[in-house]
Motif scaffolding. Structure first.
Motif, PDB file in Angstrom:
ATOM      1  N   TYR A   1      85.857  86.129  46.679  1.00  0.00           N
ATOM      2  CA  TYR A   1      86.818  86.237  45.570  1.00  0.00           C
ATOM      3  C   TYR A   1      86.909  87.660  45.044  1.00  0.00           C
ATOM      4  O   TYR A   1      87.778  87.967  44.220  1.00  0.00           O
ATOM      5  N   GLN A   2      86.014  88.536  45.491  1.00  0.00           N
ATOM      6  CA  GLN A   2      86.043  89.928  45.042  1.00  0.00           C
ATOM      7  C   GLN A   2      86.698  90.832  46.071  1.00  0.00           C
ATOM      8  O   GLN A   2      86.601  92.054  45.962  1.00  0.00           O
TER       9      GLN A   2
ATOM     10  N   ILE B   1      87.330  79.532  40.876  1.00  0.00           N
ATOM     11  CA  ILE B   1      88.039  80.806  40.755  1.00  0.00           C
ATOM     12  C   ILE B   1      89.348  80.799  41.529  1.00  0.00           C
ATOM     13  O   ILE B   1      90.360  81.308  41.065  1.00  0.00           O
TER      14      ILE B   1
ATOM     15  N   ASP C   1      84.076  95.821  41.868  1.00  0.00           N
ATOM     16  CA  ASP C   1      84.827  95.762  43.124  1.00  0.00           C
ATOM     17  C   ASP C   1      86.162  96.489  42.939  1.00  0.00           C
ATOM     18  O   ASP C   1      86.666  96.616  41.821  1.00  0.00           O
TER      19      ASP C   1
ATOM     20  N   ARG D   1      93.804  87.000  46.929  1.00  0.00           N
ATOM     21  CA  ARG D   1      95.228  86.621  46.966  1.00  0.00           C
ATOM     22  C   ARG D   1      95.907  87.264  48.171  1.00  0.00           C
ATOM     23  O   ARG D   1      96.603  86.608  48.950  1.00  0.00           O
ATOM     24  N   GLU D   2      95.667  88.575  48.337  1.00  0.00           N
ATOM     25  CA  GLU D   2      96.365  89.311  49.396  1.00  0.00           C
ATOM     26  C   GLU D   2      95.913  88.855  50.780  1.00  0.00           C
ATOM     27  O   GLU D   2      96.745  88.695  51.688  1.00  0.00           O
TER      28      GLU D   2
ATOM     29  N   GLY E   1      91.695  78.729  42.454  1.00  0.00           N
ATOM     30  CA  GLY E   1      92.940  78.068  42.066  1.00  0.00           C
ATOM     31  C   GLY E   1      93.946  79.072  41.520  1.00  0.00           C
ATOM     32  O   GLY E   1      95.144  79.005  41.828  1.00  0.00           O
ATOM     33  N   GLY E   2      93.478  80.021  40.740  1.00  0.00           N
ATOM     34  CA  GLY E   2      94.351  81.036  40.148  1.00  0.00           C
ATOM     35  C   GLY E   2      94.812  82.079  41.137  1.00  0.00           C
ATOM     36  O   GLY E   2      95.686  82.888  40.837  1.00  0.00           O
ATOM     37  N   TYR E   3      94.216  82.088  42.337  1.00  0.00           N
ATOM     38  CA  TYR E   3      94.582  83.066  43.375  1.00  0.00           C
ATOM     39  C   TYR E   3      95.558  82.473  44.404  1.00  0.00           C
ATOM     40  O   TYR E   3      95.745  83.033  45.463  1.00  0.00           O
TER      41      TYR E   3
ATOM     42  N   GLU F   1      89.196  95.741  43.587  1.00  0.00           N
ATOM     43  CA  GLU F   1      90.309  94.960  43.040  1.00  0.00           C
ATOM     44  C   GLU F   1      90.256  94.985  41.507  1.00  0.00           C
ATOM     45  O   GLU F   1      91.287  95.105  40.841  1.00  0.00           O
ATOM     46  N   SER F   2      89.063  94.847  40.964  1.00  0.00           N
ATOM     47  CA  SER F   2      88.923  94.861  39.505  1.00  0.00           C
ATOM     48  C   SER F   2      89.097  96.265  38.945  1.00  0.00           C
ATOM     49  O   SER F   2      89.722  96.461  37.912  1.00  0.00           O
TER      50      SER F   2
END
Lengths: 135, 418
Positions: B362-363, B388, B49, B367-368, B390-392, B51-52
């Protein structure tokens, strides 16, 4: 502080030295990091809120998904990555990401590496000999 | 590593820089894990993806895409994991044109390599299910664990750079779950009840995943009487792989390598760790928030099957979502097409939901889009997604699909311990 050398099983990348950031917690770039700010962002992670940029990151095992394999290079190229990854147990994703990013990685030590190196200590990481040396 | 003449030639660059990259990546990773040689793979599932990938990854792919066709075409069938941008929906989700631009560049590069843009993490349900003993290079934790465990195929987690290497060379390093010795059980769990729905199957997978101490662990589960459905074992495996980062489980009497305990343990099995209804309830409760505020409901991770989409559509029939709550459902392009044809998409969108095609939440810059839309409190029936996010920056909670839908209609968390 006495000089100590810790032997791992295998490494990837070039030798590097720097300041250690250590926790007996696990690691995934997607699950645990705010890669824009360069900090641990997962509530409950022992390094929550701390910056990993330019640090020798010493953690327990690789967890989470596959995104880290791409993300390490992206972080390194933005100069927002750790200097090296030192883990008790990597998984293929960490090794693949380290190989793709040319980010130093060592794993599988004779001791729990997170219990013998403290945050703030300076260490030398030599992937070819798979050793971590406290300076 | 021992390489064949052909593999040596690729490594030396005689077939161009793309295949040279592939063999270098394979050799570095294989050497790290003590692989003796390579295995030929028959299918590749590629996660990449935007983002990665970031700018660095997309630029790398474009470098491969610019090579002559004979040097850069994939050598085995290669399909893609979910993308990060659904071009039909990205503006509604407040994704940016920069994100869409990076996505377009990545897609163009993959198409130049001959990659088939299936954009799905449920390729094992929708594209080409693997066969027992088939060697693969699968690059999504959920697809890997399903292929290894439910089909008895053989793959490690092949993250994007290595899945791409496998696609370009037709090879993967032979270590880990390609080998018989790594497919033996290491821990034993006994289910003392049968999970009651997808979220509970995910919660049970999460509990077992949390107990995994490395990638090399192979949990064995007893006590499940009667086969789970494809979606139940999908949720179970996806959560196990997400929480545990392990690519194989055996479910005695269900999965093909585990007709009985003695088939998966070399010696006496270890003492079984019981998992009961209370353990699953505690896992679910650990995500219960302090109040009933709700911003967004997400069904994804893994993408929904046609059956899950139908269930969601039925739950939303004649209902209207609360104006302050968004509801997103992500599925594969093939399933989306079927849903369009069968009126399922229309049911969900008439109620106010958004059906996303070829992406997973999540991909897609979670966050954004959370910050852009003011989404913080999120409900899902996917334990993997909850793990996944929680960290975002989200406050995710795990609930049943029914509770998620009812909460989205009421505009606040209801019926899920709030």
């Amino acid at each position: 502080m006495r000089e100590s050398i810790y032997q791992g099983v295998a490494g990837i990348g070039d030798p590097v030295g720097g300041e250690a950031l250590v926790a007996h917690d696990n690691f995934s770039a997607r699950y645990d990091l705010d890669r824009i700010k360069g900090t641990f962002s997962r509530p409950g992670h022992k390094l929550y809120g701390q910056s990993y940029v330019g640090k020798i990151l010493i953690l327990n095992i690789a967890k989470g998904g596959v995104a880290t394999a791409w993300m390490l290079r992206e972080m390194v190229e933005r100069e927002m990555g750790p200097k090296a990854l030192v883990l008790n147990a990597a998984n293929p994703i960490m090794a693949q990401g380290a190989a793709f990013a040319n980010l130093p990685l060592i794993d599988r030590f004779e001791v729990d590496i997170t219990s013998v190196i403290k945050t703030g200590e300076r260490v030398a990481v030599d992937p070819e000999s798979a050793t971590v040396r406290r300076l | 590593m021992k390489l064949s003449d052909h593999e040596q030639a690729m490594l030396a660059g005689s077939e161009g820089p793309a295949r040279q990259y592939a063999m270098e990546q394979i050799q570095r990773v294989g050497t790290f894990f003590g692989a003796q040689d390579c295995v030929e793979v028959s299918q590749v599932h590629l996660m990449a993806d935007p983002e990665s990938l970031g700018e660095a990854g997309v630029t790398f792919l474009e470098g491969l895409a610019d090579l002559p066709r004979e040097q850069n075409r994939v050598r085995v069938p290669t399909v893609t994991d979910p993308r990060g941008v659904d071009f039909e929906a990205y503006k509604r989700l407040k994704q940016t044109d920069r994100m869409a631009g990076l996505e377009r560049r990545a897609i163009a590069a993959f198409e130049a390599l001959g990659v088939m843009m299936t954009d799905t993490c449920i390729n094992y349900q929708t594209i080409l299910p693997p066969v027992k003993g088939e060697h693969l290079a699968f690059g999504d934790t959920g697809s890997s664990i399903y292929a290894n465990s439910v089909f008895g195929a053989r793959t490690n987690f092949e993250g994007g750079p290595s899945a791409l290497a496998a696609a370009l060379s037709g090879r993967a390093p032979r270590y880990g779950f390609h080998l018989d010795e790594h497919r033996r059980g290491t821990k034993l769990f006994e289910a003392t009840f049968r999970p009651g729905g997808l979220s509970e199957w995910g919660a049970m997978g999460a509990i077992i995943g949390k107990a995994m101490e490395s990638y090399w662990e192979v949990p064995v589960i007893t006590g499940i009487v009667g086969a789970p459905t494809s979606d139940e074992i999908k949720q179970f495996g996806a959560a196990l792989a997400s929480f545990g980062s392990t690519p194989l489980f055996h479910m005695v009497g269900v999965t093909p390598e585990a007709p009985d305990l003695k088939s998966v343990f070399d010696a006496s099995p270890p003492e079984a760790v019981p998992i009961g209804e209370e353990d699953v309830a505690d896992l679910v409760k650990s995500y219960t928030p302090d109040d009933d505020t709700l911003h967004v409901v997400v069904f994804a991770a893994p993408q929904l099957s046609l059956v899950e989409m139908r269930t969601l559509s039925d739950l939303l029939e004649g209902r209207k979502l609360h104006e302050k709550v968004a509801l997103l459902a992500a599925t594969s392009p093939e399933i989306k097409s079927a849903c369009d044809r069968m009126g399922i998409t229309a049911h969900i969108e008439d109620a106010g939901g958004i059906v996303l095609s070829g992406v997973c939440f999540y991909q897609m810059y979670a966050r954004e889009i959370g910050e852009a839309n003011g989404w913080k409190r999120l409900m899902s029936n996917s334990a993997k997604l909850v793990n996944i996010l929680g960290g975002y920056g989200y406050e995710p909670m795990l609930a049943t699909m029914e509770q998620c839908v009812e909460s989205a209609v009421q505009g606040r968390i209801v019926g899920a311990g709030a």
